[in-house]
Scaffold this motif. Sequence first.
Motif, PDB file in Angstrom:
ATOM      1  N   TYR A   1      20.784  22.637  18.624  1.00 22.64           N
ATOM      2  CA  TYR A   1      20.563  23.307  17.346  1.00 22.64           C
ATOM      3  C   TYR A   1      21.650  24.336  17.066  1.00 22.64           C
ATOM      4  O   TYR A   1      21.879  24.695  15.911  1.00 22.64           O
ATOM      5  N   GLU A   2      22.311  24.821  18.129  1.00 24.00           N
ATOM      6  CA  GLU A   2      23.378  25.804  17.903  1.00 24.00           C
ATOM      7  C   GLU A   2      24.501  25.237  17.043  1.00 24.00           C
ATOM      8  O   GLU A   2      25.179  25.977  16.318  1.00 24.00           O
ATOM      9  N   LEU A   3      24.697  23.913  17.084  1.00 26.08           N
ATOM     10  CA  LEU A   3      25.728  23.301  16.247  1.00 26.08           C
ATOM     11  C   LEU A   3      25.394  23.421  14.764  1.00 26.08           C
ATOM     12  O   LEU A   3      26.285  23.444  13.916  1.00 26.08           O
ATOM     13  N   ALA A   4      24.106  23.494  14.438  1.00 29.46           N
ATOM     14  CA  ALA A   4      23.684  23.577  13.035  1.00 29.46           C
ATOM     15  C   ALA A   4      23.851  24.975  12.462  1.00 29.46           C
ATOM     16  O   ALA A   4      23.638  25.172  11.264  1.00 29.46           O
ATOM     17  N   ILE A   5      24.215  25.952  13.269  1.00 27.67           N
ATOM     18  CA  ILE A   5      24.414  27.318  12.764  1.00 27.67           C
ATOM     19  C   ILE A   5      25.490  27.346  11.688  1.00 27.67           C
ATOM     20  O   ILE A   5      25.438  28.145  10.749  1.00 27.67           O
ATOM     21  N   MET A   6      26.466  26.454  11.780  1.00 26.41           N
ATOM     22  CA  MET A   6      27.585  26.457  10.832  1.00 26.41           C
ATOM     23  C   MET A   6      27.204  25.890   9.464  1.00 26.41           C
ATOM     24  O   MET A   6      27.914  26.134   8.488  1.00 26.41           O
ATOM     25  N   LEU A   7      26.106  25.151   9.346  1.00 27.34           N
ATOM     26  CA  LEU A   7      25.872  24.340   8.158  1.00 27.34           C
ATOM     27  C   LEU A   7      25.119  25.016   7.009  1.00 27.34           C
ATOM     28  O   LEU A   7      25.419  24.730   5.860  1.00 27.34           O
ATOM     29  N   PRO A   8      24.115  25.876   7.250  1.00 24.62           N
ATOM     30  CA  PRO A   8      23.381  26.444   6.107  1.00 24.62           C
ATOM     31  C   PRO A   8      24.277  27.256   5.178  1.00 24.62           C
ATOM     32  O   PRO A   8      25.217  27.915   5.629  1.00 24.62           O
ATOM     33  N   GLU A   9      23.964  27.218   3.884  1.00 22.57           N
ATOM     34  CA  GLU A   9      24.729  27.996   2.926  1.00 22.57           C
ATOM     35  C   GLU A   9      24.413  29.481   3.050  1.00 22.57           C
ATOM     36  O   GLU A   9      25.287  30.329   2.881  1.00 22.57           O
ATOM     37  N   GLN A  10      23.156  29.814   3.345  1.00 27.11           N
ATOM     38  CA  GLN A  10      22.755  31.211   3.434  1.00 27.11           C
ATOM     39  C   GLN A  10      22.790  31.688   4.876  1.00 27.11           C
ATOM     40  O   GLN A  10      22.340  31.001   5.791  1.00 27.11           O
ATOM     41  N   ASP A  11      23.297  32.895   5.061  1.00 29.88           N
ATOM     42  CA  ASP A  11      23.388  33.457   6.408  1.00 29.88           C
ATOM     43  C   ASP A  11      22.011  33.685   7.016  1.00 29.88           C
ATOM     44  O   ASP A  11      21.846  33.611   8.238  1.00 29.88           O
ATOM     45  N   SER A  12      21.011  33.979   6.194  1.00 32.65           N
ATOM     46  CA  SER A  12      19.662  34.183   6.722  1.00 32.65           C
ATOM     47  C   SER A  12      19.124  32.895   7.345  1.00 32.65           C
ATOM     48  O   SER A  12      18.433  32.939   8.374  1.00 32.65           O
ATOM     49  N   ASP A  13      19.439  31.752   6.738  1.00 38.79           N
ATOM     50  CA  ASP A  13      19.038  30.479   7.338  1.00 38.79           C
ATOM     51  C   ASP A  13      19.769  30.241   8.655  1.00 38.79           C
ATOM     52  O   ASP A  13      19.180  29.737   9.625  1.00 38.79           O
ATOM     53  N   ALA A  14      21.051  30.571   8.685  1.00 34.82           N
ATOM     54  CA  ALA A  14      21.813  30.415   9.927  1.00 34.82           C
ATOM     55  C   ALA A  14      21.229  31.294  11.030  1.00 34.82           C
ATOM     56  O   ALA A  14      21.185  30.898  12.205  1.00 34.82           O
ATOM     57  N   ALA A  15      20.771  32.491  10.677  1.00 31.55           N
ATOM     58  CA  ALA A  15      20.156  33.380  11.658  1.00 31.55           C
ATOM     59  C   ALA A  15      18.881  32.754  12.227  1.00 31.55           C
ATOM     60  O   ALA A  15      18.618  32.839  13.438  1.00 31.55           O
ATOM     61  N   ASN A  16      18.081  32.121  11.377  1.00 35.33           N
ATOM     62  CA  ASN A  16      16.872  31.461  11.859  1.00 35.33           C
ATOM     63  C   ASN A  16      17.195  30.273  12.753  1.00 35.33           C
ATOM     64  O   ASN A  16      16.480  30.001  13.726  1.00 35.33           O
ATOM     65  N   VAL A  17      18.277  29.559  12.452  1.00 38.98           N
ATOM     66  CA  VAL A  17      18.699  28.460  13.322  1.00 38.98           C
ATOM     67  C   VAL A  17      19.127  29.010  14.684  1.00 38.98           C
ATOM     68  O   VAL A  17      18.833  28.416  15.731  1.00 38.98           O
TER      69      VAL A  17
ATOM     70  N   ALA B   1      14.200  23.484  11.436  1.00 36.92           N
ATOM     71  CA  ALA B   1      14.110  22.620  12.620  1.00 36.92           C
ATOM     72  C   ALA B   1      13.943  21.163  12.206  1.00 36.92           C
ATOM     73  O   ALA B   1      14.539  20.254  12.805  1.00 36.92           O
ATOM     74  N   ILE B   2      13.143  20.937  11.166  1.00 38.66           N
ATOM     75  CA  ILE B   2      12.945  19.573  10.665  1.00 38.66           C
ATOM     76  C   ILE B   2      14.197  19.075   9.936  1.00 38.66           C
ATOM     77  O   ILE B   2      14.614  17.924  10.099  1.00 38.66           O
ATOM     78  N   LYS B   3      14.795  19.959   9.139  1.00 42.00           N
ATOM     79  CA  LYS B   3      15.974  19.575   8.363  1.00 42.00           C
ATOM     80  C   LYS B   3      17.120  19.132   9.266  1.00 42.00           C
ATOM     81  O   LYS B   3      17.846  18.177   8.965  1.00 42.00           O
ATOM     82  N   HIS B   4      17.283  19.826  10.379  1.00 47.25           N
ATOM     83  CA  HIS B   4      18.409  19.539  11.278  1.00 47.25           C
ATOM     84  C   HIS B   4      17.954  18.799  12.537  1.00 47.25           C
ATOM     85  O   HIS B   4      18.563  18.947  13.613  1.00 47.25           O
TER      86      HIS B   4
END
Length: 752
Positions: free
Chosen positions: A79-95, A232-235
Motif C-alpha cells: 500500500y505504500e506504493l499508493a501514497i504517490m497516487l491520490p490527488e489530495q494529501d489527506s488521502d495520501a496520509a490515510n494510505v 484500501a478498496i480503491k487501491h
Amino acid sequence: MPSAANNLPNAGSERAVERDRGSFLSHVITLASGAGVSEGIRVLGTLILARLIAPADFGFLALFVTVVSLVSVAGGARYELAIMLPEQDSDAANVAILAGLVALGIALVSGVAVFALRDPLTKFLGDPRIAGWLWSVPVVLFLSALGEVGRYWFGRTKTFRLVAIGKVSQSVGVLGAQLGLWALHVSGGMALIGGWLIGQGVWTGVMVGCMIAKNGRFIASSFDYSRMRELAIKHKAFPIYRTPYSFIANGSSQLIFIILRAFCGLDVIGLYLLANRAIYFPVSLFGSSMGQVFYQKAASEIKLPTLEPFVARLVRIQITFGVPVLIFFAFEAPLLFRTFLGARWQMAGSFAAWLAFAGFLYLLDAWLVRLFDVCGRQRLALILQIIGGGTSLAALSLALYFGKNAIWGIAAFTLSEVASSIVWLVFAYRIAGFGVRNLARIANDFAVAALPIACVDYLIHRFFSGWISCALMMIATVLGLAVLWRKNGAMLLRPTSTAAKFRRYWSDKPGPLHRSDSPAFYRAYANEIRNLFPNHDIGRILEIGCGDGAAFPYLDVPLQSYRGVDFSQHFLEAFRTRYPRVDLRCAEGSSYRETESHFDVIFSNEVIQHFDPSMLERHLYNARRMMHSSSVLILGSVPDSTHRRSFEMGAYSPVKERMVHRYWRHLKATIRQTLGLDYWGFWYTTDGIAAIANRHGFRIRIVPSELQPYRFHAVLSPDSSLSGSPAASDSARAAAVSLPPTGLQPSDHLPA
C-alpha cells in the motif's frame, strides 16, 4: 520569472503539504548523490570486510538476508506504493497510516509463522546457526515497512534530500556496526548479520523520525477511518497483484542463494553475494534514484505527450554512455576482483562479468516498472514477473544440475534475465501508449555502442593480458565514450532548439511561477518596467512574453493600445479570461513580426533569458522593423552573467543557507548547465547586449534593477547612424534573416 520552485501538486489537487523545490534532474542528482555516498560506504566496507572475513561467512549473511527479504516485501501489502497516487494529501496520509497498520498485522502473523516453522526452515537452509536469528524477522519486516512508508511519503512531497540522508545513515550504521562487532570478537557471520540489522533500524528511525517531525501533525489530523477503508478498496490492486509481484521479483534475486546452497557450498554463495553487490552498485546508484523521481513525474504526466520523448531520451542516454563501461567490466571483472579483494575472490569476478549484462538491462527496467503502477496494470506486471523470474530460476537450476559448474549456472541465469528485461521494456512501452517501433532505435543505439568496442576489446585480449590489456581497454573505453558523446551527446542531452526546450518546460506549468503572487509584488514588478516607458504620448504597445496577464493591470496602459504575444496558448486563455477584449497573439516571441504597422513601445520582462544569442539577434531584427524613429524597445530584467555564481550560491535568496548547501546548489546548477538541461535560461553581460543592439541599429541605455539586483534593464532606441538600421545593406539584412530557426516562423503566428 520562471522559478526553480515548481512545488505545485497535480492540477486540481489540494495542496496541504509543502513540496520541496527542484526539477527532475535536481531530484535525481540529490538521490543519486545520497545513493553514491551510501554505495561508496558499502564498497569501502566490502573491501575491508573481505580481507577480514571468509567467503563462507558472507554466504551465511546472504542466507539470512534472503529469508528476511522474501517476507519483507509483504510489509505494508505494498500500500505504500499508493501514497504517490491520490490527488489530495489527506488521502495520501490515510494510505500511509493504512500501510503502517497492515505492516503491523503482517509482522504479528510472521511471528507466529516463525514460531511454527523455525526448525523446518533451519534444516532447509542447512545451517543451525540461523535458527536464533529467525526471531528477528518479524521486527525487521515491520521496521522495513515503516521505512518504505516514509520513503514514498517523501517521494510524494519531493523531499528527496531526506531519502538520501536515510540511505547514507543506513550504510554508515551497517558498516560501523559490522566492524564494531568484529572488533568485539563476534564471529564473522554473526557480526555481518548483527551489523545489517542495526543498519536497518537506523534507516527506519531516520525515515519515520523525519516524517513525524515534518508532517506528523498533518498525517494525524487527516486520519479518517471510513476514508481509509475506501482507499484500501480503491487501491486493492497493490496487495492483490503488487505484493505477489514484489515477492516473485525479490524471489528471483534472493532464491538464487537458496538454489546455490542446494548445489554448492557457502563459499560459492559468498562469492556470488560480492559479485552481486558490485554489479548492483550502479543500479542502486542510478536506477532506484531515477525510479522514485520518475514515479512522481509519470503519475502527474502520463497523459501528456511530453512523457514519451522524455522516456526515449533517458533510455538512449543510458545505453549510449553505459554500454562502453559494461563491455569493459565484462572483460576485466576477474582481474579487478583478484586485485582489490584477493585471490580467493577471483571466481566472484567471473560471476560479475556475466551478471553485468543482467544488471545493465535491469538499470533500464528499474524505473520503467513504475509505468505499470501508474497505468493500473499491476496484474500484467505480476504475470510478466512470474514468467520471467520462474524462467531465470529454472535456467539456473538446470544449468547447475546438468553442468555441475557454478559459472555455467550464473551464465544461464543472466541470459534468461536479459531476455526477460527486453520483454519488460516492450510491454512497458505498450501499456504506456508509447510507440513500440521506437524501440528499434534503442536497439540500434545498443548495437552501435557495443559492437565496435567489444571487437576492439576482444582483439586487445587476444594479444595482451593482465594490467596491460586492462590499461589498453580503459583507453579504448574512454575513446569510445568520447566518440559517442560527439556523435549523440548533444542530440540526446539537449532539446532540438531553445524554443522547443522552453516550450516543453512551460507546457505543464500553471502560471509564470513568480516568487510571489501578491499585489504588492506585481505592482513593484510592473512599475520597474513602466518607469522605463518614454515620457511622450504612447500610442500602440507590444509585450513579448505576456504570460497569463497577472501583471497587466499594474502596467496602467490603455486596453485598446495593448497587444500581448506569448507562445503558450494556456497562458493566453487565462489572460483572455481576465480581460476578454484584450488583443493577444500566440507566437514564439523572437520570431514575432508585425508587417502592417509600428509600435511606440515594445517590451518584455524576464523573457530575454529564454532567448539564446541567435534568438536575441532575431528579436532585435524583427523589433527594429516594427518601430519608428521615436519608438522604444525595452529588454526588461535581463540576468547579468557577472552575478551568476553569486545567484546560484544563494547570495540573493531571502533564506540564508550554510556554505555547504550553497556550494551544493552551485554544483547542481553546473551539472545542469553541462548537460544542457538548465531551464533557468541564458545570462548576458551589459556589453554583450550593447554589441548586439548596435549591430541592429540601436543606441542603448542600461538601468540596474532595484527589485532584483542580479538583473538589469536595457532600453533601446533606433539610431539610423548605426550599422543595423533598416537602411543597411542587403547583405546585412540577409545575415540577420538567415539566423537559425526556432521552430516557429512568422507564418506560424496564430490569430487571437
